[in-house]
Design an enzyme around this catalytic site. Structure first.
Site, PDB file in Angstrom:
ATOM      1  N   ASN A   9      -8.090  10.349  -1.757  1.00 13.99           N
ATOM      2  CA  ASN A   9      -6.853   9.995  -2.449  1.00 13.99           C
ATOM      3  C   ASN A   9      -7.220   9.014  -3.563  1.00 13.99           C
ATOM      4  OD1 ASN A   9      -4.383   9.099  -3.306  1.00 13.99           O
ATOM      5  ND2 ASN A   9      -3.828   8.076  -1.378  1.00 13.99           N
ATOM      6  N   TRP A  10      -7.263   9.523  -4.770  1.00 20.79           N
ATOM      7  CA  TRP A  10      -7.690   8.687  -5.904  1.00 20.79           C
ATOM      8  C   TRP A  10      -6.639   7.648  -6.304  1.00 20.79           C
ATOM      9  CZ3 TRP A  10     -10.147  12.231 -10.227  1.00 20.79           C
ATOM     10  CH2 TRP A  10     -11.255  12.898  -9.686  1.00 20.79           C
ATOM     11  N   LYS A  11      -5.424   7.828  -5.839  1.00 25.32           N
ATOM     12  CA  LYS A  11      -4.311   6.960  -6.248  1.00 25.32           C
ATOM     13  C   LYS A  11      -4.230   6.934  -7.791  1.00 25.32           C
ATOM     14  CE  LYS A  11      -4.811   4.620  -1.884  1.00 25.32           C
ATOM     15  NZ  LYS A  11      -4.737   3.405  -1.084  1.00 25.32           N
ATOM     16  N   HIS A  94       2.923   8.561   1.716  1.00 29.20           N
ATOM     17  CA  HIS A  94       1.934   7.475   1.734  1.00 29.20           C
ATOM     18  C   HIS A  94       2.672   6.136   1.796  1.00 29.20           C
ATOM     19  CE1 HIS A  94      -1.292   4.794   0.607  1.00 29.20           C
ATOM     20  NE2 HIS A  94      -2.134   5.760   0.943  1.00 29.20           N
ATOM     21  N   GLU A  96       2.211   3.489   0.307  1.00 27.70           N
ATOM     22  CA  GLU A  96       2.478   2.902  -1.020  1.00 27.70           C
ATOM     23  C   GLU A  96       3.730   3.515  -1.632  1.00 27.70           C
ATOM     24  OE1 GLU A  96      -1.412   3.725  -2.529  1.00 27.70           O
ATOM     25  OE2 GLU A  96      -2.243   2.170  -1.216  1.00 27.70           O
ATOM     26  N   GLU A 167      -2.537   6.044   8.849  1.00 26.75           N
ATOM     27  CA  GLU A 167      -3.077   5.004   7.990  1.00 26.75           C
ATOM     28  C   GLU A 167      -2.399   3.668   8.288  1.00 26.75           C
ATOM     29  OE1 GLU A 167      -4.936   6.802   4.209  1.00 26.75           O
ATOM     30  OE2 GLU A 167      -2.844   6.379   3.782  1.00 26.75           O
ATOM     31  N   GLY A 173      -7.084  -0.601   1.720  1.00 26.32           N
ATOM     32  CA  GLY A 173      -7.558  -1.370   0.570  1.00 26.32           C
ATOM     33  C   GLY A 173      -7.902  -2.815   0.900  1.00 26.32           C
ATOM     34  N   SER A 213      -9.764   1.932   4.619  1.00 23.97           N
ATOM     35  CA  SER A 213     -11.101   1.339   4.452  1.00 23.97           C
ATOM     36  C   SER A 213     -12.227   2.163   5.078  1.00 23.97           C
ATOM     37  CB  SER A 213     -11.121  -0.096   4.977  1.00 23.97           C
ATOM     38  OG  SER A 213     -10.199  -0.898   4.240  1.00 23.97           O
ATOM     39  N   GLY A 234      -9.443   6.272   0.352  1.00 23.84           N
ATOM     40  CA  GLY A 234      -8.915   5.731  -0.903  1.00 23.84           C
ATOM     41  C   GLY A 234     -10.051   5.268  -1.797  1.00 23.84           C
ATOM     42  N   GLY A 235     -10.257   3.963  -1.838  1.00 21.55           N
ATOM     43  CA  GLY A 235     -11.238   3.353  -2.741  1.00 21.55           C
ATOM     44  C   GLY A 235     -12.595   4.039  -2.766  1.00 21.55           C
TER      45      GLY A 235
HETATM   46  P1  13P Z   1      -8.617   2.723   1.245  1.00 20.71           P
HETATM   47  O1  13P Z   1      -9.646   3.720   1.720  1.00 20.71           O
HETATM   48  O2  13P Z   1      -8.886   2.219  -0.131  1.00 20.71           O
HETATM   49  O3  13P Z   1      -8.399   1.649   2.255  1.00 20.71           O
HETATM   50  O4  13P Z   1      -7.237   3.519   1.120  1.00 20.71           O
HETATM   51  C1  13P Z   1      -6.807   4.304   2.174  1.00 20.71           C
HETATM   52  C2  13P Z   1      -5.665   5.124   1.710  1.00 20.71           C
HETATM   53  O5  13P Z   1      -4.593   4.611   1.436  1.00 20.71           O
HETATM   54  C3  13P Z   1      -5.871   6.563   1.543  1.00 20.71           C
HETATM   55  O6  13P Z   1      -4.669   7.225   1.349  1.00 20.71           O
END
Ligand code: 13P
Length: 249
Positions: A9-11, A94, A96, A167, A173, A213, A234-235
């Site tokens: 997930n590149w966000k 998600h 977010e 999640e 993050g 993470s 994510g990251g």
């Molecule tokens: P991180 O891997 O950056 O913690 O993000 C997880 C995430 O929200 C994937 O959708």
């Protein structure tokens, strides 16, 4: 046997050029033999990334969709639009989006149904805040998110065409990963809830990812747990770390 699924997930990261360079750099190093791999770039990059991964087994996913087919919904993207770039998956719900864009369980359920109607697999995210975990409403909260998201979805779809991503919000993050035992405990709980809502076959077939993470140093421990069928990254999906995670032992 459930095939593991790892999605990036590149966000809201990468311009078109950055995305193009990155995917060209990693695509031939990703082994899709034992793991299904999905890239979820931002909407601007979907079409380009779709072309770049066209001759590979890497699949394309989006990060959001709107539940109406078309019309005056400024800024939104329909499932047909996602189909037109050959998206096979779409992340919905998600944390977010729930937090910053006020998405409700009801909207997430409508999005799931719309995606299924169009043969796109929803990756439905659920998760708790640290406060919910510590105050003991953790399981109740996850159970209600699951129930509401799956409301009215057939057992056939739940078994074959749904991915759930657990999640924990406190692990997103933050560098704070849930322990593999915490992640396994919740993924197993989610499978038990799905069994109660449907039956053994659906519980056995549905894929449940962990996200929060995930990095090369913890991927293999997490991904080898019995009820964890993959990861939503994510990251680390924005760097070479994604290759290492996908090619975990
Ligand atoms: P991180 O891997 O950056 O913690 O993000 C997880 C995430 O929200 C994937 O959708």
């Amino acid at each position: 046997m459930r095939k593991k699924i790892i999605a990036g997930n590149w966000k809201m990261n990468y311009t078109l050029t950055e995305a193009d360079n990155f995917v060209n750099e990693i695509k031939d190093r990703i082994n899709t033999d034992k793991v299904e791999v999905v890239l979820c770039p931002n909407n601007i990059c979907l079409d380009r990334i779709s072309d770049i991964i066209d001759n590979t087994n890497i699949k394309l996913g989006a990060q959001n969709v709107y539940f109406e087919d078309k019309g005056a919904y400024t800024g939104e993207t329909s499932a047909d639009m996602l189909l037109s770039v050959d998206a096979k998956y779409c992340i919905i719900g998600h944390s977010e989006r729930r937090q910053y864009f006020a998405e409700t369980d009801e909207m997430i359920n409508k999005k799931a149904k719309k995606l299924l109607e169009k043969n796109i697999i929803p990756i439905i995210c659920v998760g708790e805040t640290l406060e919910q975990r510590e105050s003991g409403v953790l399981f109740e909260h996850i159970s209600s998110q699951i129930k509401n998201a799956l409301e009215g979805i057939s057992s056939d779809d739940a078994k074959n065409n749904i991915v759930i991503a657990y999640e924990p919000i406190w692990a997103i993050g933050t560098g704070k990963t849930a322990t593999s035992m915490q992640a396994e405990e919740m993924c197993k709980y989610i499978r038990d809830e799905v069994r109660k809502l449907y039956d053994e076959k659906v519980a056995d077939g549905i894929r449940i990812q962990y996200g929060g993470s995930v990095k090369p140093s913890n991927a293999s421990e997490i991904l080898n747990m019995e009820d964890i069928d993959g990861a939503l990254v994510g990251g680390a999906s924005l760097t070479n770390d994604f290759v290492a995670i996908v090619n975990y032992d």
